[in-house]
Motif scaffolding. Structure first.
Motif, PDB file in Angstrom:
ATOM      1  N   GLY A 194       1.842  -6.431  -1.731  1.00  0.00           N
ATOM      2  CA  GLY A 194       1.852  -7.333  -0.588  1.00  0.00           C
ATOM      3  C   GLY A 194       3.089  -8.201  -0.580  1.00  0.00           C
ATOM      4  N   HIS A 195       4.040  -7.892  -1.442  1.00  0.00           N
ATOM      5  CA  HIS A 195       5.269  -8.680  -1.562  1.00  0.00           C
ATOM      6  C   HIS A 195       6.172  -8.417  -0.364  1.00  0.00           C
ATOM      7  CE1 HIS A 195       8.469 -10.849  -3.588  1.00  0.00           C
ATOM      8  NE2 HIS A 195       9.282  -9.843  -3.344  1.00  0.00           N
ATOM      9  N   THR A 196       6.570  -9.469   0.306  1.00  0.00           N
ATOM     10  CA  THR A 196       7.402  -9.314   1.502  1.00  0.00           C
ATOM     11  C   THR A 196       8.883  -9.241   1.149  1.00  0.00           C
ATOM     12  OG1 THR A 196       7.505 -11.711   1.805  1.00  0.00           O
ATOM     13  CG2 THR A 196       5.745 -10.529   2.958  1.00  0.00           C
ATOM     14  N   ILE A 224      -0.371  -8.784   6.834  1.00  0.00           N
ATOM     15  CA  ILE A 224      -1.373  -7.780   6.476  1.00  0.00           C
ATOM     16  C   ILE A 224      -2.485  -7.754   7.523  1.00  0.00           C
ATOM     17  CG2 ILE A 224      -3.159  -7.203   4.778  1.00  0.00           C
ATOM     18  CD1 ILE A 224      -1.282  -8.389   2.616  1.00  0.00           C
ATOM     19  N   CYS A 225      -3.022  -8.917   7.868  1.00  0.00           N
ATOM     20  CA  CYS A 225      -4.100  -8.981   8.851  1.00  0.00           C
ATOM     21  C   CYS A 225      -3.627  -8.483  10.220  1.00  0.00           C
ATOM     22  CB  CYS A 225      -4.634 -10.404   8.957  1.00  0.00           C
ATOM     23  SG  CYS A 225      -5.426 -11.013   7.449  1.00  0.00           S
ATOM     24  N   ARG A 226      -2.439  -8.938  10.631  1.00  0.00           N
ATOM     25  CA  ARG A 226      -1.918  -8.560  11.947  1.00  0.00           C
ATOM     26  C   ARG A 226      -1.710  -7.061  12.070  1.00  0.00           C
ATOM     27  NH1 ARG A 226       3.716 -10.619  12.231  1.00  0.00           N
ATOM     28  NH2 ARG A 226       4.229  -8.539  11.429  1.00  0.00           N
ATOM     29  N   GLU A 227      -1.092  -6.463  11.037  1.00  0.00           N
ATOM     30  CA  GLU A 227      -0.768  -5.037  11.119  1.00  0.00           C
ATOM     31  C   GLU A 227      -2.025  -4.163  11.022  1.00  0.00           C
ATOM     32  OE1 GLU A 227       1.976  -3.659  11.896  1.00  0.00           O
ATOM     33  OE2 GLU A 227       3.260  -5.433  11.897  1.00  0.00           O
ATOM     34  N   HIS A 278       5.180  -0.825   5.388  1.00  0.00           N
ATOM     35  CA  HIS A 278       4.179   0.155   4.968  1.00  0.00           C
ATOM     36  C   HIS A 278       3.873   1.103   6.119  1.00  0.00           C
ATOM     37  CE1 HIS A 278       3.479  -1.852   1.206  1.00  0.00           C
ATOM     38  NE2 HIS A 278       2.944  -2.925   1.746  1.00  0.00           N
ATOM     39  N   ARG A 279       3.267   2.231   5.790  1.00  0.00           N
ATOM     40  CA  ARG A 279       2.721   3.129   6.802  1.00  0.00           C
ATOM     41  C   ARG A 279       1.287   2.673   7.091  1.00  0.00           C
ATOM     42  NH1 ARG A 279       4.717   9.225   4.985  1.00  0.00           N
ATOM     43  NH2 ARG A 279       6.971   8.827   5.172  1.00  0.00           N
ATOM     44  N   TRP A 280       1.174   1.705   7.974  1.00  0.00           N
ATOM     45  CA  TRP A 280      -0.118   1.070   8.215  1.00  0.00           C
ATOM     46  C   TRP A 280      -1.155   2.045   8.750  1.00  0.00           C
ATOM     47  CZ3 TRP A 280      -0.628  -3.604   6.193  1.00  0.00           C
ATOM     48  CH2 TRP A 280       0.527  -4.364   5.950  1.00  0.00           C
ATOM     49  N   GLU A 281      -0.697   3.082   9.405  1.00  0.00           N
ATOM     50  CA  GLU A 281      -1.646   4.061   9.942  1.00  0.00           C
ATOM     51  C   GLU A 281      -2.408   4.800   8.840  1.00  0.00           C
ATOM     52  OE1 GLU A 281       2.426   6.008   9.625  1.00  0.00           O
ATOM     53  OE2 GLU A 281       1.601   4.100  10.358  1.00  0.00           O
ATOM     54  N   LEU A 327      -8.782  -1.360   0.081  1.00  0.00           N
ATOM     55  CA  LEU A 327      -7.359  -1.701  -0.053  1.00  0.00           C
ATOM     56  C   LEU A 327      -7.228  -2.914  -0.956  1.00  0.00           C
ATOM     57  CD1 LEU A 327      -6.218  -1.434   3.690  1.00  0.00           C
ATOM     58  CD2 LEU A 327      -6.001   0.304   1.900  1.00  0.00           C
ATOM     59  N   VAL A 328      -6.335  -2.842  -1.932  1.00  0.00           N
ATOM     60  CA  VAL A 328      -6.074  -3.956  -2.840  1.00  0.00           C
ATOM     61  C   VAL A 328      -4.602  -4.314  -2.726  1.00  0.00           C
ATOM     62  CG1 VAL A 328      -6.134  -4.774  -5.217  1.00  0.00           C
ATOM     63  CG2 VAL A 328      -7.879  -3.169  -4.420  1.00  0.00           C
ATOM     64  N   PHE A 329      -4.320  -5.527  -2.243  1.00  0.00           N
ATOM     65  CA  PHE A 329      -2.939  -5.984  -2.069  1.00  0.00           C
ATOM     66  C   PHE A 329      -2.576  -6.956  -3.183  1.00  0.00           C
ATOM     67  CE2 PHE A 329      -4.063  -4.604   2.179  1.00  0.00           C
ATOM     68  CZ  PHE A 329      -2.900  -4.023   2.658  1.00  0.00           C
ATOM     69  N   TYR A 330      -1.536  -6.594  -3.934  1.00  0.00           N
ATOM     70  CA  TYR A 330      -0.986  -7.462  -4.969  1.00  0.00           C
ATOM     71  C   TYR A 330       0.062  -8.384  -4.345  1.00  0.00           C
ATOM     72  CZ  TYR A 330      -2.898  -4.476  -8.714  1.00  0.00           C
ATOM     73  OH  TYR A 330      -3.728  -3.780  -9.563  1.00  0.00           O
ATOM     74  N   MET A 331       0.149  -9.616  -4.862  1.00  0.00           N
ATOM     75  CA  MET A 331       1.199 -10.557  -4.444  1.00  0.00           C
ATOM     76  C   MET A 331       1.221 -10.724  -2.924  1.00  0.00           C
ATOM     77  SD  MET A 331       4.147  -9.012  -6.981  1.00  0.00           S
ATOM     78  CE  MET A 331       3.791  -7.338  -6.405  1.00  0.00           C
ATOM     79  N   GLY A 332       0.045 -10.858  -2.316  1.00  0.00           N
ATOM     80  CA  GLY A 332      -0.040 -10.843  -0.863  1.00  0.00           C
ATOM     81  C   GLY A 332      -0.307 -12.169  -0.205  1.00  0.00           C
TER      82      GLY A 332
END
Length: 460
Positions: free
Chosen positions: A358-360, A391-394, A367-370, A379-384
């Motif tokens: 989740g690092h920007t 993340i929420c928006r996409e 990411h390939r959000w699809e 889904l597990v996001f590190y450093m997000g």
């Protein structure tokens, strides 16, 4: 630390024991076993004392304690059922600056007896500082089971060859390495199996082949997500072997403290947008320190190969032919979910799990959000934490429902762990209100619904 543990030589030294009951007999056996010249003052003696008198030489003065009885002693023990007598012994001992132990009265003790594992000349002492003798005895029982009786032979072997080993190493570090090869290697196994001649030959070969110009070694150690008890045995063993420890903010200070006391500790930063030591410099440091002959422990939060940049660090080591070992650690995704009561997979909710950074970078997540749209995948996001709005928006923009459960776990596995739960549509406002601090982990998926029912640790 209420009491400093020390080893005191009592052989041929005068010690006074006031009292001759069952408890006093146990103390007397310790003292006589250490070679003390023991004087026992008591009007009556327990039957165990008569047995001790047949085994050891001791002096019994059959009378009550009187002031002046402690003159000349280097140690005093009071073990009578009379509090007044014990206090009198304590006062006289303190006035004469003589160490005193009053049985079952920590407030009257200048020293206490530890629980002992005797593998002479190796002695292990365990103390609860008088708070819980039963706990100390329980710990002693566990250590007794870990140390075979023949461990004493390893200590005797070391004492016999101590001068040879000292002469073989030019520095303290070199001598320590020789000792570790003896204790942790095949020589110790030969001694434990009573093959002394083979052990002598193996030692001779070790000392003959010893080189002072040897390259060191690097240990890339997964320190886990925070809780020191999640460290592996191998991680702890290599950490305690290291001459220098490189650690960052994600490693619990209690884990760093597990290193040898004489090991150097070097902080290398790793806070978002504030790397006190850049990654490239860390890689170079590992090489430089190993070429100096040092054993280097690089502590990594979680697992070195899961968003830990461990591959980058060992790549340079491999290019320079520097020996290294990689010790896996429990990655934050697994540990945080477990301590929060969130199974990453569950037959009814999720049949797969995906770990994602989740690092920007440049304020964006690429990411390939699809690919993240399956309702049966966790889904597990590190450093997000910073990237949570993205993340929420996409995810919503690409088709995930706003009602998809989300959990944010702050400082996982620590005493400060906090769990925030919501949905893709609500978690941002919850985070804005709660203001969690890094490190955090984000879990997206229906398994989050199980947290309240299964959570056993943490708060929030």
């Amino acid at each position: 630390m209420d009491f400093l543990p020390i080893n005191l030589r009592l052989r041929d030294q005068p010690v006074v024991l006031v009292g001759a009951g069952v408890v006093a007999a146990r103390k007397a056996r310790f003292l006589l076993g250490a070679g003390a010249i023991l004087t026992v003052i008591a009007p009556e003696q327990d039957a165990q004392f008569r047995a001790l008198g047949e085994e050891f030489s001791l002096t019994w003065q059959q009378r009550e304690y009187a002031p002046g009885d402690l003159a000349g002693a280097i140690m005093v023990i009071a073990a009578t059922p009379d509090r007044g007598v014990n206090e009198s012994v304590h006062r006289e001992a303190r006035s004469l600056n003589i160490p005193v132990n009053v049985v079952d009265s920590p407030d009257l003790c200048s020293f206490i007896f530890p629980a002992i594992v005797d593998r002479s000349p190796l002695i292990v002492a365990i103390s609860s500082s008088g708070a819980s003798p039963v706990l100390a005895r329980s710990v002693r029982s566990r250590i007794e089971a870990m140390l075979p009786a023949a461990t004493a032979d390893i200590a005797r072997f070391g004492r016999l060859h101590r001068d040879r080993i000292r002469a073989a190493g030019e520095s303290e570090g070199e001598r320590r390495r020789i000792w570790e090869q003896i204790i942790d290697g095949p020589i110790a196994q030969l001694i434990l199996s009573n093959r002394w001649q083979a052990a002598e030959q193996a030692l001779a070969e070790l000392l003959e082949s010893h080189s002072t110009s040897a390259v060191g070694e690097v240990y890339l150690i997964g320190a886990g997500p925070g809780d020191p008890e999640l460290m592996t045995f191998k991680a702890l063993r290599l950490l305690q072997r290291a001459d220098i420890v490189l650690h960052d903010r994600l490693v619990n200070p209690d884990i760093v403290a597990m290193a040898r006391r004489d090991a150097d500790k070097l902080y290398v930063g790793k806070r978002r947008s504030d790397h006190s030591v850049p990654q490239d410099r860390i890689n170079e440091l590992l090489v430089e320190l190993a070429l100096e002959g040092k054993r280097v422990a690089r502590l990594k939060g979680g697992d070195p190969f899961v968003f830990g940049r461990g591959g980058e660090e060992i790549e340079l080591l491999a290019q320079r032919d520097i020996p290294f070992q990689v010790v896996p650690g429990i990655t934050a995704g697994n540990a945080a979910a477990c301590y929060a009561g969130i199974p990453l997979t569950h037959r009814d909710y999720a049949q797969s799990v995906r770990f994602v950074t989740g690092h920007t970078k440049d304020g964006e997540l690429h990411h390939r959000w699809e690919e993240f749209l399956s309702n049966t995948e966790t889904l597990v996001f590190y450093m997000g934490l910073v990237g949570l709005p993205i993340i929420c928006r996409e995810l919503i923009a690409h088709g995930r429902s706003k009602d998809t459960p989300v959990a944010l776990i702050e400082r996982a596995t620590s005493a400060e762990q906090r769990l925030l739960t919501g949905t893709l549509g609500s978690i941002e406002s919850l985070v804005e209100s709660a203001k969690p601090q890094a490190p955090t982990l984000i879990i997206v998926g229906k398994v989050v619904l199980l947290a309240e029912r299964l959570r056993w640790y943490g708060s929030g």
